[in-house]
Design an enzyme around this catalytic site. Structure first.
Site, PDB file in Angstrom:
ATOM      1  N   ASN A 130       0.853  -1.188   0.000  1.00 54.35           N
ATOM      2  CA  ASN A 130       0.000   0.000   0.000  1.00 54.35           C
ATOM      3  C   ASN A 130       0.894   1.245   0.000  1.00 54.35           C
ATOM      4  O   ASN A 130       1.718   1.426   0.913  1.00 54.35           O
ATOM      5  CB  ASN A 130      -0.893  -0.049   1.248  1.00 54.35           C
ATOM      6  N   HIS A 157       0.994   6.216   1.893  1.00 59.05           N
ATOM      7  CA  HIS A 157       1.725   7.159   2.739  1.00 59.05           C
ATOM      8  C   HIS A 157       2.932   7.792   2.051  1.00 59.05           C
ATOM      9  O   HIS A 157       3.540   8.716   2.591  1.00 59.05           O
ATOM     10  CB  HIS A 157       2.027   6.527   4.094  1.00 59.05           C
ATOM     11  N   HIS A 188      -5.607   3.689  -1.628  1.00 56.89           N
ATOM     12  CA  HIS A 188      -6.927   4.070  -1.114  1.00 56.89           C
ATOM     13  C   HIS A 188      -7.206   5.510  -1.516  1.00 56.89           C
ATOM     14  O   HIS A 188      -6.543   6.433  -1.033  1.00 56.89           O
ATOM     15  CB  HIS A 188      -6.904   3.917   0.425  1.00 56.89           C
ATOM     16  N   ARG A 212      -9.221   8.243  -0.807  1.00 59.56           N
ATOM     17  CA  ARG A 212     -10.192   8.654   0.217  1.00 59.56           C
ATOM     18  C   ARG A 212     -11.071   9.771  -0.323  1.00 59.56           C
ATOM     19  O   ARG A 212     -10.645  10.544  -1.183  1.00 59.56           O
ATOM     20  CB  ARG A 212      -9.460   9.108   1.488  1.00 59.56           C
ATOM     21  N   ARG A 216      -6.948  12.939   1.108  1.00 55.58           N
ATOM     22  CA  ARG A 216      -5.860  13.374   2.001  1.00 55.58           C
ATOM     23  C   ARG A 216      -4.503  12.792   1.590  1.00 55.58           C
ATOM     24  O   ARG A 216      -3.480  13.341   1.957  1.00 55.58           O
ATOM     25  CB  ARG A 216      -6.171  13.009   3.454  1.00 55.58           C
ATOM     26  N   GLU A 270      -8.717   0.668  -3.147  1.00 59.12           N
ATOM     27  CA  GLU A 270      -9.555   0.737  -1.938  1.00 59.12           C
ATOM     28  C   GLU A 270     -10.427   1.972  -2.010  1.00 59.12           C
ATOM     29  O   GLU A 270      -9.942   3.064  -2.337  1.00 59.12           O
ATOM     30  CB  GLU A 270      -8.677   0.852  -0.693  1.00 59.12           C
ATOM     31  N   THR A 308      -8.420   3.694   8.536  1.00 58.56           N
ATOM     32  CA  THR A 308      -9.646   2.896   8.503  1.00 58.56           C
ATOM     33  C   THR A 308      -9.761   2.135   9.814  1.00 58.56           C
ATOM     34  O   THR A 308      -9.025   1.192  10.058  1.00 58.56           O
ATOM     35  CB  THR A 308      -9.609   1.933   7.295  1.00 58.56           C
ATOM     36  N   GLU A 330     -11.315  -9.210   3.064  1.00 56.86           N
ATOM     37  CA  GLU A 330     -10.037  -8.865   3.686  1.00 56.86           C
ATOM     38  C   GLU A 330     -10.304  -8.697   5.175  1.00 56.86           C
ATOM     39  O   GLU A 330     -11.101  -7.838   5.581  1.00 56.86           O
ATOM     40  CB  GLU A 330      -9.464  -7.579   3.076  1.00 56.86           C
ATOM     41  N   HIS A 354      -3.842  -4.471   7.664  1.00 53.81           N
ATOM     42  CA  HIS A 354      -3.957  -3.264   8.478  1.00 53.81           C
ATOM     43  C   HIS A 354      -3.050  -3.375   9.700  1.00 53.81           C
ATOM     44  O   HIS A 354      -3.234  -4.256  10.528  1.00 53.81           O
ATOM     45  CB  HIS A 354      -5.385  -2.942   8.933  1.00 53.81           C
TER      46      HIS A 354
HETATM   47  N1  PXP Z   1      -6.018  -3.059   3.986  1.00 56.99           N
HETATM   48  C1  PXP Z   1      -6.961  -2.085   4.032  1.00 56.99           C
HETATM   49  C2  PXP Z   1      -8.336  -2.421   3.596  1.00 56.99           C
HETATM   50  C3  PXP Z   1      -6.633  -0.775   4.444  1.00 56.99           C
HETATM   51  O1  PXP Z   1      -7.583   0.177   4.471  1.00 56.99           O
HETATM   52  C4  PXP Z   1      -5.299  -0.476   4.773  1.00 56.99           C
HETATM   53  C5  PXP Z   1      -4.931   0.921   5.138  1.00 56.99           C
HETATM   54  O2  PXP Z   1      -5.176   1.778   4.105  1.00 56.99           O
HETATM   55  C6  PXP Z   1      -4.358  -1.521   4.701  1.00 56.99           C
HETATM   56  C7  PXP Z   1      -4.745  -2.795   4.336  1.00 56.99           C
HETATM   57  C8  PXP Z   1      -2.918  -1.288   5.030  1.00 56.99           C
HETATM   58  O3  PXP Z   1      -2.788  -0.909   6.351  1.00 56.99           O
HETATM   59  P1  PXP Z   1      -1.395  -0.360   6.870  1.00 56.99           P
HETATM   60  O4  PXP Z   1      -1.093   0.858   6.086  1.00 56.99           O
HETATM   61  O5  PXP Z   1      -1.650  -0.112   8.315  1.00 56.99           O
HETATM   62  O6  PXP Z   1      -0.382  -1.457   6.634  1.00 56.99           O
END
Ligand code: PXP
Length: 249
Positions: free
Chosen positions: A12, A15, A48, A50, A54, A75, A106, A156, A199
């Site tokens: 992901n 960030h 994602h 959003r 952001r 996402e 989330t 998930e 997550h």
């Molecule tokens: N899976 C989903 C559905 C999420 O919303 C996120 C965060 O955007 C992640 C996985 C990844 O989480 P993290 O960034 O905490 O590893």
């Protein structure tokens, strides 16, 4: 039960966009990070978009769709705006997540059981367009059963509570949450759903989840982007894969 096949890693890159947006600059570029992740062995990229934009922007999604050779897992919240964007790009996978503007990330899973009818209608056109539809849910039997009833192909499982309990040293509660995750991975698999998880996962917490044979994909972001500061993104991903494969046995 699913064969304990290869466990995929979706990286992901949200960030990277958070850092870019902190200064309103053009860098660091999420697409560049995604290509580096792909080169380091990511099986997919997750982003994602959003509602408040952001981190990831609409242009990032278009750029990822154009540049990636691995699948994009898009996402999004279950809104008409996001559905239209998904139908425009038709990414490999769409993961529906709950979204509140005031949250930092989330926080909980999607409430599928209470919103079965609305979500069934919401995901149908996405499936028809050819996206694999995933629902991001807590390890809760009602939610898993509802996900299957409305025609999602994937669930998930939200590992955030497990990771938070680990970080807080509440080990008995952490282990109870891990048991719930394992049972719900087995249950979802028995219903014919593909099981993913994610997550909050880190090098410390990934092993027990990677060891569940029914889990076929982990989506990991925040920790990897943070770790990239110290090791570089490629080596941070290589180490995560090593830990996943070691846990898989
Ligand atoms: N899976 C989903 C559905 C999420 O919303 C996120 C965060 O955007 C992640 C996985 C990844 O989480 P993290 O960034 O905490 O590893």
């Amino acid at each position: 039960m699913a064969k304990p096949g290869k466990l995929r890693l979706g990286v992901n890159i949200d960030h990277v966009a958070t850092v870019r947006n902190a200064r309103g600059s053009a860098y660091p570029e999420p697409v560049r990070a995604a290509l580096l992740a792909q080169e380091a062995g990511a099986d997919g990229i997750t982003a994602h978009l959003r509602e408040d934009r952001r981190h990831i922007s609409d242009a990032d999604i278009a750029g990822l769709m154009a540049a990636l050779s691995v699948p994009l897992n898009f996402e999004m919240a279950a809104t008409a705006e996001m559905q239209a964007i998904a139908l425009r790009h038709v990414p490999h996978a769409v993961c529906i997540v709950p979204e509140k503007r005031e949250e930092r990330t989330t926080e909980g899973g999607l409430e599928v059981a209470r919103e079965e009818n609305r979500l069934a209608h919401f995901i149908a056109p996405l499936r028809e367009a050819g996206c694999r539809v995933s629902l991001f849910i807590a390890a809760d039997q009602r939610q898993v059963a509802a996900a299957q009833r409305i025609g999602a192909q994937v669930v998930e499982l939200h590992t955030g509570a497990y990771c938070d309990l680990h970080a807080e040293g509440r080990l008995a509660e952490r282990d109870a949450e891990l048991t719930r995750l394992r049972e719900m991975a087995e249950y979802a698999d028995s219903l014919g759903l593909e099981v993913h998880a994610g997550h909050g996962l880190t090098y410390d917490t990934v092993g027990p989840v990677a060891a569940f044979p029914e889990v076929l994909e982990l989506n990991i972001g925040h920790f990897l982007i943070g770790e990239a500061i110290f090791r570089g993104l490629g080596p941070a991903i290589v180490e995560m894969r090593r830990l996943m494969e070691a846990a898989r046995g």
